[in-house]
Scaffold this active site. Structure first.
Site, PDB file in Angstrom:
ATOM      1  N   ASP A 183       0.839  -1.192   0.000  1.00 23.29           N
ATOM      2  CA  ASP A 183       0.000   0.000   0.000  1.00 23.29           C
ATOM      3  C   ASP A 183       0.882   1.253   0.000  1.00 23.29           C
ATOM      4  O   ASP A 183       2.098   1.180  -0.131  1.00 23.29           O
ATOM      5  CB  ASP A 183      -0.921  -0.059   1.214  1.00 23.29           C
ATOM      6  CG  ASP A 183      -2.143   0.817   1.080  1.00 23.29           C
ATOM      7  OD1 ASP A 183      -2.374   1.364  -0.008  1.00 23.29           O
ATOM      8  OD2 ASP A 183      -2.885   0.944   2.075  1.00 23.29           O
ATOM      9  N   HIS A 184       0.271   2.394   0.214  1.00 24.91           N
ATOM     10  CA  HIS A 184       0.900   3.718   0.110  1.00 24.91           C
ATOM     11  C   HIS A 184       2.376   3.759   0.520  1.00 24.91           C
ATOM     12  O   HIS A 184       2.737   3.428   1.636  1.00 24.91           O
ATOM     13  CB  HIS A 184       0.140   4.716   0.986  1.00 24.91           C
ATOM     14  CG  HIS A 184      -1.214   5.030   0.475  1.00 24.91           C
ATOM     15  ND1 HIS A 184      -1.507   6.154  -0.273  1.00 24.91           N
ATOM     16  CD2 HIS A 184      -2.385   4.368   0.592  1.00 24.91           C
ATOM     17  CE1 HIS A 184      -2.783   6.163  -0.583  1.00 24.91           C
ATOM     18  NE2 HIS A 184      -3.338   5.091  -0.072  1.00 24.91           N
TER      19      HIS A 184
ATOM     20  N   ASN B 179      -9.589  -0.018  -1.824  1.00 25.87           N
ATOM     21  CA  ASN B 179      -8.884  -0.215  -0.567  1.00 25.87           C
ATOM     22  C   ASN B 179      -9.848  -0.130   0.612  1.00 25.87           C
ATOM     23  O   ASN B 179     -10.650   0.803   0.696  1.00 25.87           O
ATOM     24  CB  ASN B 179      -7.805   0.857  -0.393  1.00 25.87           C
ATOM     25  CG  ASN B 179      -6.667   0.712  -1.381  1.00 25.87           C
ATOM     26  OD1 ASN B 179      -6.708  -0.127  -2.287  1.00 25.87           O
ATOM     27  ND2 ASN B 179      -5.653   1.521  -1.219  1.00 25.87           N
TER      28      ASN B 179
ATOM     29  N   HIS C 286      -8.930   9.295   3.754  1.00 28.22           N
ATOM     30  CA  HIS C 286      -8.587   8.170   4.626  1.00 28.22           C
ATOM     31  C   HIS C 286      -9.246   8.358   5.992  1.00 28.22           C
ATOM     32  O   HIS C 286      -9.452   9.482   6.446  1.00 28.22           O
ATOM     33  CB  HIS C 286      -7.072   8.080   4.835  1.00 28.22           C
ATOM     34  CG  HIS C 286      -6.338   7.627   3.616  1.00 28.22           C
ATOM     35  ND1 HIS C 286      -5.194   8.254   3.150  1.00 28.22           N
ATOM     36  CD2 HIS C 286      -6.567   6.609   2.755  1.00 28.22           C
ATOM     37  CE1 HIS C 286      -4.758   7.635   2.075  1.00 28.22           C
ATOM     38  NE2 HIS C 286      -5.574   6.641   1.813  1.00 28.22           N
ATOM     39  N   GLY C 287      -9.512   7.254   6.661  1.00 28.91           N
ATOM     40  CA  GLY C 287     -10.066   7.332   8.012  1.00 28.91           C
ATOM     41  C   GLY C 287     -11.578   7.174   8.003  1.00 28.91           C
ATOM     42  O   GLY C 287     -12.172   6.671   7.049  1.00 28.91           O
TER      43      GLY C 287
ATOM     44  N   GLY D 135     -11.959   4.523   0.922  1.00 26.84           N
ATOM     45  CA  GLY D 135     -13.321   4.077   0.659  1.00 26.84           C
ATOM     46  C   GLY D 135     -14.140   3.706   1.870  1.00 26.84           C
ATOM     47  O   GLY D 135     -15.348   3.474   1.747  1.00 26.84           O
ATOM     48  N   SER D 136     -13.515   3.639   3.052  1.00 23.83           N
ATOM     49  CA  SER D 136     -14.273   3.253   4.237  1.00 23.83           C
ATOM     50  C   SER D 136     -15.393   4.254   4.496  1.00 23.83           C
ATOM     51  O   SER D 136     -15.184   5.466   4.465  1.00 23.83           O
ATOM     52  CB  SER D 136     -13.346   3.176   5.458  1.00 23.83           C
ATOM     53  OG  SER D 136     -12.425   2.120   5.315  1.00 23.83           O
TER      54      SER D 136
ATOM     55  N   THR E  28      -9.906   0.981   7.384  1.00 18.95           N
ATOM     56  CA  THR E  28     -10.552   1.460   8.614  1.00 18.95           C
ATOM     57  C   THR E  28     -11.731   0.575   9.002  1.00 18.95           C
ATOM     58  O   THR E  28     -11.874   0.183  10.170  1.00 18.95           O
ATOM     59  CB  THR E  28     -11.010   2.919   8.443  1.00 18.95           C
ATOM     60  OG1 THR E  28      -9.875   3.734   8.132  1.00 18.95           O
ATOM     61  CG2 THR E  28     -11.658   3.434   9.712  1.00 18.95           C
TER      62      THR E  28
ATOM     63  N   HIS F 211      -9.392   4.790  -3.371  1.00 18.11           N
ATOM     64  CA  HIS F 211      -8.752   4.943  -2.064  1.00 18.11           C
ATOM     65  C   HIS F 211      -9.706   5.651  -1.104  1.00 18.11           C
ATOM     66  O   HIS F 211     -10.637   6.339  -1.519  1.00 18.11           O
ATOM     67  CB  HIS F 211      -7.477   5.776  -2.180  1.00 18.11           C
ATOM     68  CG  HIS F 211      -6.338   5.048  -2.794  1.00 18.11           C
ATOM     69  ND1 HIS F 211      -5.090   5.619  -2.970  1.00 18.11           N
ATOM     70  CD2 HIS F 211      -6.225   3.784  -3.264  1.00 18.11           C
ATOM     71  CE1 HIS F 211      -4.272   4.748  -3.533  1.00 18.11           C
ATOM     72  NE2 HIS F 211      -4.946   3.627  -3.719  1.00 18.11           N
TER      73      HIS F 211
ATOM     74  N   GLU G  58      -2.960   8.664   6.827  1.00 19.28           N
ATOM     75  CA  GLU G  58      -2.588   7.247   6.789  1.00 19.28           C
ATOM     76  C   GLU G  58      -1.093   7.146   7.010  1.00 19.28           C
ATOM     77  O   GLU G  58      -0.313   7.841   6.348  1.00 19.28           O
ATOM     78  CB  GLU G  58      -2.981   6.591   5.461  1.00 19.28           C
ATOM     79  CG  GLU G  58      -2.614   5.099   5.420  1.00 19.28           C
ATOM     80  CD  GLU G  58      -3.236   4.366   4.257  1.00 19.28           C
ATOM     81  OE1 GLU G  58      -4.181   3.604   4.476  1.00 19.28           O
ATOM     82  OE2 GLU G  58      -2.760   4.559   3.135  1.00 19.28           O
TER      83      GLU G  58
ATOM     84  N   ASP H  43       2.965   6.365  -3.970  1.00 24.46           N
ATOM     85  CA  ASP H  43       2.061   7.461  -3.628  1.00 24.46           C
ATOM     86  C   ASP H  43       2.782   8.791  -3.812  1.00 24.46           C
ATOM     87  O   ASP H  43       3.516   9.247  -2.937  1.00 24.46           O
ATOM     88  CB  ASP H  43       1.582   7.313  -2.176  1.00 24.46           C
ATOM     89  CG  ASP H  43       0.629   8.418  -1.759  1.00 24.46           C
ATOM     90  OD1 ASP H  43       0.389   9.332  -2.570  1.00 24.46           O
ATOM     91  OD2 ASP H  43       0.130   8.366  -0.627  1.00 24.46           O
TER      92      ASP H  43
END
Length: 340
Positions: free
Chosen positions: A95-96, A271, A212-213, A251-252, A274, A249, A169, A131
């Site tokens: 990942d990243h 991805n 993210h998160g 996507g939570s 979280t 990315h 992240e 990234d």
């Protein structure tokens, strides 16, 4: 099945794009989370992707050691051994990796796979992510071009990011603002530098408000139509429908409709970290609260070994993560989709 070969991986991505579905990419940090992800994919009858972040790799190497290369290799080797017992194809991805992590993480891992390929074996990892969202566009693409040559030679796929993902992240933060939306010009420039596959295969994370998160509903403004605009514009210029293999990315917490639209526009990988972290931890909390007197040696008692045995609550944690993987496969329409 064994870990997917490079040819099988390419076939998986082609099938997903043609069939308008995508693979969940589940971040793992241990043998437990890896096993849980595999079990979830198998239950859904879906091929899938497991991925290792820098933080996850350092944790896997031992919290007091924090050797990101050793941890990543250990998880990948473990995956190659245990994945053979599941009736689905799985690929292993990193990942990243930001600009300061390329020389200390990504390139050493590519070198390990290259050495394997030189001996007639399959690469250890099937793909890696660069990234470049935090550096200027031209620097991003120049390093992507360099890495694409390396991954292509090692029979791997490169993932790049064109745009910025908000949130945090692995200690890297980005603000939530207009920079979270990739432009058509950005997409055109990426193709100019990296080509349409003739230099090697790559996936692209075009950003459309991704963060993210985890946030409350309404805090993140996703605009999946940005993906369609870029695919259409670039496709029209080069005479190729949906020229990008897209990655979703941050996507939570996304709505089913946002996920569905993104897949329609060419997303083949999403991805998920979280949400699966919570899905893994929540059953442990439940177990501990329900078995409080058994897991603790209260007032001189001996406790209940069957309740504090890590395998007892560990199975509950794995089941929770597996269920979330099945849910992801459902949203991404990959249930029952496996390349024989």
């Amino acid at each position: 099945m064994p870990i997917a070969s490079p040819e099988k991986y390419a076939e998986m991505l082609d099938a997903a794009k043609a069939g308008k579905y995508a693979y969940p990419a589940i971040n793992i940090t241990s043998s437990q989370t890896l096993n849980a992800a595999l079990a979830g994919f198998a239950e859904a009858g879906s091929d899938g992707i497991i991925q290792v972040s820098i933080g996850g790799a350092e944790y896997a190497s031992g919290p007091t050691i924090k050797d990101r290369v050793a941890g990543a290799v250990a998880l990948a080797e473990y995956a190659h051994v245990v994945a053979k017992n599941y009736p689905i194809n799985v690929v292993v991805h990193t990942d990243h990796a930001q600009v300061d992590k390329i020389e200390t993480w990504v390139k050493p891992l590519i070198a390990i796979s290259q050495e394997r390929v030189d001996r007639g074996l399959e690469p250890l990892f099937q793909s890696h992510m660069w990234d470049g969202s935090a550096v200027p566009m031209e620097q991003n693409l120049a390093l992507a071009d360099e890495l694409l040559a390396l991954t292509s030679k090692a029979r791997q796929i490169l993932e790049i990011e064109v745009g910025v993902v908000g949130g945090e992240e692995d200690g890297v933060k980005a603000e939530i603002n207009e920079k979270l939306y990739t432009t058509v010009e950005d997409g055109l420039r990426a193709i100019e530098v990296l080509g349409l596959g003739e230099k090697g295969r790559y996936m692209t994370a075009l950003t459309f408000g991704n963060v993210h998160g985890v946030y409350k509903p309404g805090a993140v403004k996703l605009r999946p139509e940005v993906l369609k605009e870029i695919q259409d514009a670039v496709g029209a210029k080069y005479g190729k429908e949906k020229p990008f293999d897209l990655v979703f990315h941050g996507g939570s917490g996304s709505t089913p409709q946002e996920i569905s639209d993104a897949v329609d526009y060419g997303v083949v990988k999403m991805n998920i970290d979280t949400d699966t972290q919570y899905a893994f931890t929540r059953p442990v909390v439940d177990w501990m609260l329900k078995n409080y007197e058994g897991v603790l040696k209260i007032d001189g008692e001996v406790g209940n070994k069957k309740q504090y045995d890590p395998r007892a609550w560990g199975k509950a944690a794995e089941a929770g993560l597996s269920a979330r993987v099945v849910e992801a496969c459902t949203y991404l329409r990959s249930v029952g989709k496996t390349i024989g």
